[in-house]
Scaffold this active site. Structure first.
Site, PDB file in Angstrom:
ATOM      1  N   HIS A 294      -3.264  -5.463   2.385  1.00  0.00           N
ATOM      2  CA  HIS A 294      -3.025  -5.807   3.569  1.00  0.00           C
ATOM      3  C   HIS A 294      -3.614  -7.233   4.056  1.00  0.00           C
ATOM      4  O   HIS A 294      -3.675  -8.111   3.356  1.00  0.00           O
ATOM      5  CB  HIS A 294      -3.595  -4.762   4.656  1.00  0.00           C
ATOM      6  CG  HIS A 294      -3.267  -3.326   4.307  1.00  0.00           C
ATOM      7  ND1 HIS A 294      -1.982  -2.794   4.507  1.00  0.00           N
ATOM      8  CD2 HIS A 294      -3.941  -2.699   3.483  1.00  0.00           C
ATOM      9  CE1 HIS A 294      -2.028  -1.419   4.066  1.00  0.00           C
ATOM     10  NE2 HIS A 294      -3.408  -1.452   3.550  1.00  0.00           N
TER      11      HIS A 294
ATOM     12  N   CYS B  57       0.653  -1.389  -0.081  1.00  0.00           N
ATOM     13  CA  CYS B  57      -0.028   0.110   0.143  1.00  0.00           C
ATOM     14  C   CYS B  57       0.695   1.071   0.006  1.00  0.00           C
ATOM     15  O   CYS B  57       1.266   1.552  -1.005  1.00  0.00           O
ATOM     16  CB  CYS B  57      -0.940   0.103   1.058  1.00  0.00           C
ATOM     17  SG  CYS B  57      -2.438   0.888   0.901  1.00  0.00           S
TER      18      CYS B  57
HETATM   19  N1  GLN Z   1      -1.771   6.677   2.474  1.00  0.00           N
HETATM   20  C1  GLN Z   1      -2.210   5.970   1.319  1.00  0.00           C
HETATM   21  C2  GLN Z   1      -3.362   5.770   0.750  1.00  0.00           C
HETATM   22  O1  GLN Z   1      -4.267   6.174   1.230  1.00  0.00           O
HETATM   23  C3  GLN Z   1      -1.730   4.489   1.720  1.00  0.00           C
HETATM   24  C4  GLN Z   1      -2.929   4.105   2.762  1.00  0.00           C
HETATM   25  C5  GLN Z   1      -2.398   2.739   3.083  1.00  0.00           C
HETATM   26  O2  GLN Z   1      -1.244   2.385   3.164  1.00  0.00           O
HETATM   27  N2  GLN Z   1      -3.221   2.266   3.801  1.00  0.00           N
HETATM   28  O3  GLN Z   1      -3.651   5.610  -0.460  1.00  0.00           O
END
Ligand code: GLN
Length: 268
Positions: A210, A98
């Protein structure tokens, strides 16, 4: 106990570990230890040196909020960025979830504030379309399509490599000249538009999953361990099989809940 040793590098554990991403580190460590390998987990935070980065055999990077991504990118410049780039180019395997793949690309544009420049290792860009746009949240299922990885995994599994994860991102990723990791069967993936999920470059797995990813899909953990040891000891390493009955049952339950057919082993 073999005399082989594995060093797991963990990028910014305090800043980049949302949604249980530390589970990827625990899973890698445990599955390597069950095979008798000695394992060291090395946190790579603001105090880490370039020499620490060079000691890593397999790298884990988790997700982060936009604010933390900015702090990380301010730290990851110059010699540290160069060392990471060198290691990934040389074939060090890794799993990046992510927020961390967003940083391996050219840039990430947050909903608020300045564009965050990435390492530019993966030919891709990520943009947050603004707080009015819906976040991409939910269970995600994809089939690994990156050809070398898919081939290796199919040999291990004797069935198509289908991955289950959980995604939660505002940013949308658009790939340039880099292979997607997979083809979305359920969920949003990179951007909810083009059916791609993640990216695969050298031996680096970039994904929005995740979950955490590796305990749910243990074959990916084994591929990372095997690749890391093969790269490190410059000889083919094959891992002793483990009893994954519980993980398989959990996967079956998720496939059923999500109404996706369980990948069937090919008849040989
Ligand atoms: N900040 C990033 C987004 O919203 C990554 C979010 C995350 O790692 N879950 O796309």
């Amino acid at each position: 106990m073999t005399n082989h040793q594995l060093t797991i590098g963990w990028l910014y554990p305090n800043l980049m570990s949302t949604y249980g991403d530390r589970g990827n580190v625990i899973c890698l460590r445990q599955r390597a230890q069950w095979r008798g390998y000695e394992v060291q987990v090395m946190p790579l935070d603001q105090q880490a040196s370039v020499a620490d980065i060079h000691k890593v055999d397999v790298l884990v990077g988790g997700g982060a909020q936009d604010r933390q991504q900015e702090i990380v990118m301010r730290d990851l410049r110059g010699a540290k960025a160069e060392a990471l780039r060198e290691k990934i180019e040389a074939g060090m395997p890794g799993v990046f979830t992510c927020g961390s793949p967003q940083l391996l690309g050219h840039y990430y544009e947050p909903a608020l504030g300045q564009r965050i420049e990435g390492l530019g290792l993966l030919d891709m860009v990520s943009k947050h379309p603004g707080f009015d746009a819906r976040r991409c949240i939910g269970n995600v299922v994809f089939e690994v399509s990156a050809s070398r990885l898919a081939g290796d995994l199919e040999k291990m599994l004797n069935s198509p490599p289908v991955v289950i994860g959980f995604e939660n991102h505002g940013g949308r990723t658009y790939l340039g000249n880099v292979e997607p990791l997979g083809r979305v069967l359920k969920g949003y993936g990179n951007n909810g538009e083009d059916g791609t999920e993640g990216a695969f470059y050298r031996n680096a797995i970039a994904t929005y999953s995740h979950g955490p990813l590796l305990p749910k899909n243990p074959f990916l953990a084994d591929w990372l361990i095997q690749t890391a040891l093969t790269e490190k000891y410059k000889m083919p390493i094959s891992l002793k099989p483990l009893d994954d009955a519980l993980a398989t049952q959990a996967r079956e339950a998720m496939f059923k809940r999500l109404n996706v057919s369980f990948p069937v082993a090919a008849q040989r």
